[in-house]
Design a protein around this motif. Structure first.
Motif, PDB file in Angstrom:
ATOM      1  N   GLN A  10      51.546  20.368  -9.642  1.00 56.20           N
ATOM      2  CA  GLN A  10      52.011  19.886  -8.615  1.00 56.20           C
ATOM      3  C   GLN A  10      53.387  20.195  -8.228  1.00 56.20           C
ATOM      4  OE1 GLN A  10      49.639  18.346  -6.604  1.00 56.20           O
ATOM      5  NE2 GLN A  10      51.008  17.678  -5.215  1.00 56.20           N
ATOM      6  N   SER A  11      54.380  19.880  -9.064  1.00 53.65           N
ATOM      7  CA  SER A  11      55.826  20.129  -8.804  1.00 53.65           C
ATOM      8  C   SER A  11      56.012  21.495  -8.234  1.00 53.65           C
ATOM      9  CB  SER A  11      56.627  20.085 -10.059  1.00 53.65           C
ATOM     10  OG  SER A  11      58.040  20.086  -9.693  1.00 53.65           O
ATOM     11  N   SER A  12      55.491  22.620  -8.829  1.00 53.05           N
ATOM     12  CA  SER A  12      55.546  23.900  -8.361  1.00 53.05           C
ATOM     13  C   SER A  12      54.984  24.176  -6.972  1.00 53.05           C
ATOM     14  CB  SER A  12      55.109  25.094  -9.342  1.00 53.05           C
ATOM     15  OG  SER A  12      53.588  24.885  -9.483  1.00 53.05           O
ATOM     16  N   LEU A  13      54.001  23.664  -6.810  1.00 48.99           N
ATOM     17  CA  LEU A  13      53.444  23.595  -5.291  1.00 48.99           C
ATOM     18  C   LEU A  13      54.131  22.978  -4.499  1.00 48.99           C
ATOM     19  CD1 LEU A  13      49.390  23.150  -6.146  1.00 48.99           C
ATOM     20  CD2 LEU A  13      50.556  25.449  -5.487  1.00 48.99           C
ATOM     21  N   GLU A  14      54.881  21.884  -4.479  1.00 43.54           N
ATOM     22  CA  GLU A  14      55.737  21.191  -3.699  1.00 43.54           C
ATOM     23  C   GLU A  14      56.937  22.124  -3.409  1.00 43.54           C
ATOM     24  OE1 GLU A  14      56.804  17.302  -5.141  1.00 43.54           O
ATOM     25  OE2 GLU A  14      54.584  16.897  -5.596  1.00 43.54           O
ATOM     26  N   VAL A  15      57.244  22.825  -4.359  1.00 46.23           N
ATOM     27  CA  VAL A  15      58.624  23.477  -4.089  1.00 46.23           C
ATOM     28  C   VAL A  15      58.506  24.964  -3.972  1.00 46.23           C
ATOM     29  CG1 VAL A  15      59.975  21.755  -5.321  1.00 46.23           C
ATOM     30  CG2 VAL A  15      59.033  23.639  -6.925  1.00 46.23           C
ATOM     31  N   ALA A  16      57.341  25.445  -3.736  1.00 44.73           N
ATOM     32  CA  ALA A  16      57.016  26.961  -3.549  1.00 44.73           C
ATOM     33  C   ALA A  16      57.426  26.968  -1.958  1.00 44.73           C
ATOM     34  CB  ALA A  16      55.683  27.244  -3.661  1.00 44.73           C
ATOM     35  N   GLU A  17      58.692  27.516  -1.944  1.00 36.54           N
ATOM     36  CA  GLU A  17      59.239  27.752  -0.467  1.00 36.54           C
ATOM     37  C   GLU A  17      58.569  28.541   0.589  1.00 36.54           C
ATOM     38  OE1 GLU A  17      62.317  26.350   0.963  1.00 36.54           O
ATOM     39  OE2 GLU A  17      62.529  25.092  -0.558  1.00 36.54           O
ATOM     40  N   GLY A  18      58.318  29.730   0.275  1.00 35.09           N
ATOM     41  CA  GLY A  18      57.757  30.463   1.383  1.00 35.09           C
ATOM     42  C   GLY A  18      56.109  30.410   1.272  1.00 35.09           C
ATOM     43  N   ARG A  19      55.776  29.654   0.663  1.00 34.05           N
ATOM     44  CA  ARG A  19      54.213  29.578   0.387  1.00 34.05           C
ATOM     45  C   ARG A  19      53.424  28.674   1.109  1.00 34.05           C
ATOM     46  NH1 ARG A  19      51.550  28.987  -5.638  1.00 34.05           N
ATOM     47  NH2 ARG A  19      49.455  29.582  -5.148  1.00 34.05           N
ATOM     48  N   ASP A  20      52.144  29.143   1.868  1.00 41.09           N
ATOM     49  CA  ASP A  20      51.388  28.440   2.615  1.00 41.09           C
ATOM     50  C   ASP A  20      50.706  27.396   1.535  1.00 41.09           C
ATOM     51  OD1 ASP A  20      51.909  29.475   4.624  1.00 41.09           O
ATOM     52  OD2 ASP A  20      50.467  31.011   4.513  1.00 41.09           O
ATOM     53  N   CYS A  21      50.472  26.104   2.068  1.00 43.37           N
ATOM     54  CA  CYS A  21      49.366  25.354   1.360  1.00 43.37           C
ATOM     55  C   CYS A  21      48.631  24.398   2.179  1.00 43.37           C
ATOM     56  CB  CYS A  21      50.773  24.372   0.543  1.00 43.37           C
ATOM     57  SG  CYS A  21      51.392  23.304   1.717  1.00 43.37           S
ATOM     58  N   ILE A  22      47.772  23.789   1.663  1.00 45.00           N
ATOM     59  CA  ILE A  22      47.157  22.448   2.005  1.00 45.00           C
ATOM     60  C   ILE A  22      47.416  21.541   1.329  1.00 45.00           C
ATOM     61  CG2 ILE A  22      44.845  21.745   2.505  1.00 45.00           C
ATOM     62  CD1 ILE A  22      44.063  24.540   2.577  1.00 45.00           C
ATOM     63  N   ALA A  23      47.805  20.281   2.217  1.00 45.37           N
ATOM     64  CA  ALA A  23      47.973  19.050   1.413  1.00 45.37           C
ATOM     65  C   ALA A  23      47.203  18.013   1.881  1.00 45.37           C
ATOM     66  CB  ALA A  23      49.600  19.011   1.409  1.00 45.37           C
ATOM     67  N   THR A  24      47.011  16.722   1.337  1.00 42.79           N
ATOM     68  CA  THR A  24      46.633  15.604   1.733  1.00 42.79           C
ATOM     69  C   THR A  24      47.920  14.585   1.717  1.00 42.79           C
ATOM     70  OG1 THR A  24      45.827  14.788  -0.317  1.00 42.79           O
ATOM     71  CG2 THR A  24      44.045  15.992   1.111  1.00 42.79           C
ATOM     72  N   LEU A  25      48.033  13.788   2.859  1.00 42.82           N
ATOM     73  CA  LEU A  25      49.011  12.772   2.768  1.00 42.82           C
ATOM     74  C   LEU A  25      48.200  11.649   3.056  1.00 42.82           C
ATOM     75  CD1 LEU A  25      51.937  11.604   3.460  1.00 42.82           C
ATOM     76  CD2 LEU A  25      51.638  12.384   5.512  1.00 42.82           C
ATOM     77  N   SER A  26      48.389  10.718   2.164  1.00 40.96           N
ATOM     78  CA  SER A  26      47.857   9.339   2.344  1.00 40.96           C
ATOM     79  C   SER A  26      48.713   8.289   2.085  1.00 40.96           C
ATOM     80  CB  SER A  26      46.762   9.152   0.860  1.00 40.96           C
ATOM     81  OG  SER A  26      45.940  10.170   0.803  1.00 40.96           O
ATOM     82  N   TYR A  27      48.691   7.219   2.949  1.00 41.28           N
ATOM     83  CA  TYR A  27      49.611   6.213   3.270  1.00 41.28           C
ATOM     84  C   TYR A  27      49.084   5.207   3.735  1.00 41.28           C
ATOM     85  CZ  TYR A  27      50.128   8.134   7.835  1.00 41.28           C
ATOM     86  OH  TYR A  27      50.027   8.196   9.116  1.00 41.28           O
ATOM     87  N   VAL A  28      49.595   3.916   3.255  1.00 36.17           N
ATOM     88  CA  VAL A  28      49.339   2.525   3.652  1.00 36.17           C
ATOM     89  C   VAL A  28      50.410   1.963   4.486  1.00 36.17           C
ATOM     90  CG1 VAL A  28      48.635   0.000   3.114  1.00 36.17           C
ATOM     91  CG2 VAL A  28      47.684   1.938   1.848  1.00 36.17           C
ATOM     92  N   TYR A  29      50.109   1.537   5.689  1.00 35.05           N
ATOM     93  CA  TYR A  29      51.338   1.003   6.609  1.00 35.05           C
ATOM     94  C   TYR A  29      50.883  -0.308   7.082  1.00 35.05           C
ATOM     95  CZ  TYR A  29      48.985   2.978  10.671  1.00 35.05           C
ATOM     96  OH  TYR A  29      48.180   3.184  11.800  1.00 35.05           O
ATOM     97  N   ASP A  30      51.958  -1.177   7.571  1.00 36.33           N
ATOM     98  CA  ASP A  30      51.819  -2.274   8.280  1.00 36.33           C
ATOM     99  C   ASP A  30      51.653  -2.149   9.740  1.00 36.33           C
ATOM    100  OD1 ASP A  30      52.220  -4.911   9.300  1.00 36.33           O
ATOM    101  OD2 ASP A  30      53.877  -5.403   8.467  1.00 36.33           O
ATOM    102  N   HIS A  31      50.704  -2.045  10.301  1.00 38.56           N
ATOM    103  CA  HIS A  31      50.414  -1.828  11.766  1.00 38.56           C
ATOM    104  C   HIS A  31      51.065  -2.614  12.634  1.00 38.56           C
ATOM    105  CE1 HIS A  31      47.068  -4.685  13.384  1.00 38.56           C
ATOM    106  NE2 HIS A  31      47.286  -4.733  12.130  1.00 38.56           N
ATOM    107  N   GLU A  32      51.577  -3.831  12.134  1.00 42.55           N
ATOM    108  CA  GLU A  32      52.476  -4.722  12.893  1.00 42.55           C
ATOM    109  C   GLU A  32      53.944  -4.603  12.886  1.00 42.55           C
ATOM    110  OE1 GLU A  32      51.494  -7.234  15.173  1.00 42.55           O
ATOM    111  OE2 GLU A  32      49.246  -6.740  14.504  1.00 42.55           O
ATOM    112  N   ALA A  33      54.490  -3.564  11.934  1.00 40.48           N
ATOM    113  CA  ALA A  33      55.862  -3.303  11.838  1.00 40.48           C
ATOM    114  C   ALA A  33      56.233  -2.773  13.323  1.00 40.48           C
ATOM    115  CB  ALA A  33      55.894  -2.152  10.763  1.00 40.48           C
ATOM    116  N   ARG A  34      57.542  -3.354  13.457  1.00 34.09           N
ATOM    117  CA  ARG A  34      58.122  -2.797  14.857  1.00 34.09           C
ATOM    118  C   ARG A  34      57.994  -1.400  15.134  1.00 34.09           C
ATOM    119  NH1 ARG A  34      63.840  -2.988  16.860  1.00 34.09           N
ATOM    120  NH2 ARG A  34      63.434  -3.587  19.179  1.00 34.09           N
TER     121      ARG A  34
END
Length: 152
Positions: free
Chosen positions: A42-66
């Protein structure tokens, strides 16, 4: 093979032992080797500078946050070339989960994902990188698609 001695706190040992039991590992060494391999990959994929990747970004957020939903929407519009698709789930009265598929240069994907996770009001965030041998350019349609049985 090298032998390593490490010291970890009791809570982490309990978590490792739970992981071992759930996955059916024969011993701690096998489990820890797999966890280390996974972390290094995972770490090597994150920092592979010139390399193409596919990623999933998952996050939970407060929809009432300003202004947070407005800021997130603007960020995704500003980076439309990275965001391929997003799933939005209402968790409860205050919280939403979003899962976005990102595609592009790994450094740019990482910077964007880190920025979203760092937004005030985003409670939890995680990005998972996968290698991509697919060119980040336009998908070609001049190749034959395989005809096959329809699946229902």
């Amino acid at each position: 093979m090298q032998r390593l001695t490490i010291t970890i706190d009791d809570d982490l040992v309990a978590s490792v032992d739970d992981f071992i039991a759930a996955r059916g590992y024969a011993n701690r060494s096998e489990a820890i080797r797999d966890l280390v391999r996974s972390g290094l990959q995972q770490s090597s994929l994150e920092v592979a500078e010139g390399r193409d990747c596919i990623a999933t970004l998952s996050y939970v957020y407060d929809h009432e946050a300003r202004e947070l939903p407005k800021r997130l929407t603007q960020e995704f519009h500003d980076h439309h070339h990275l965001a391929q698709a997003t799933l939005h789930v209402h968790i409860d009265h205050d919280s939403c989960l979003e899962v976005t598929v990102l595609k592009g240069r790994s450094a740019e994907v990482k910077a964007f994902a880190d920025h979203v996770i760092a937004e005030r009001g985003v409670r939890h965030g995680h990005v998972v990188f996968m290698p991509s041998d697919v060119d980040a350019g336009v998908h070609r349609h001049d190749h034959p698609h395989r005809a096959g049985k329809k699946r229902i």
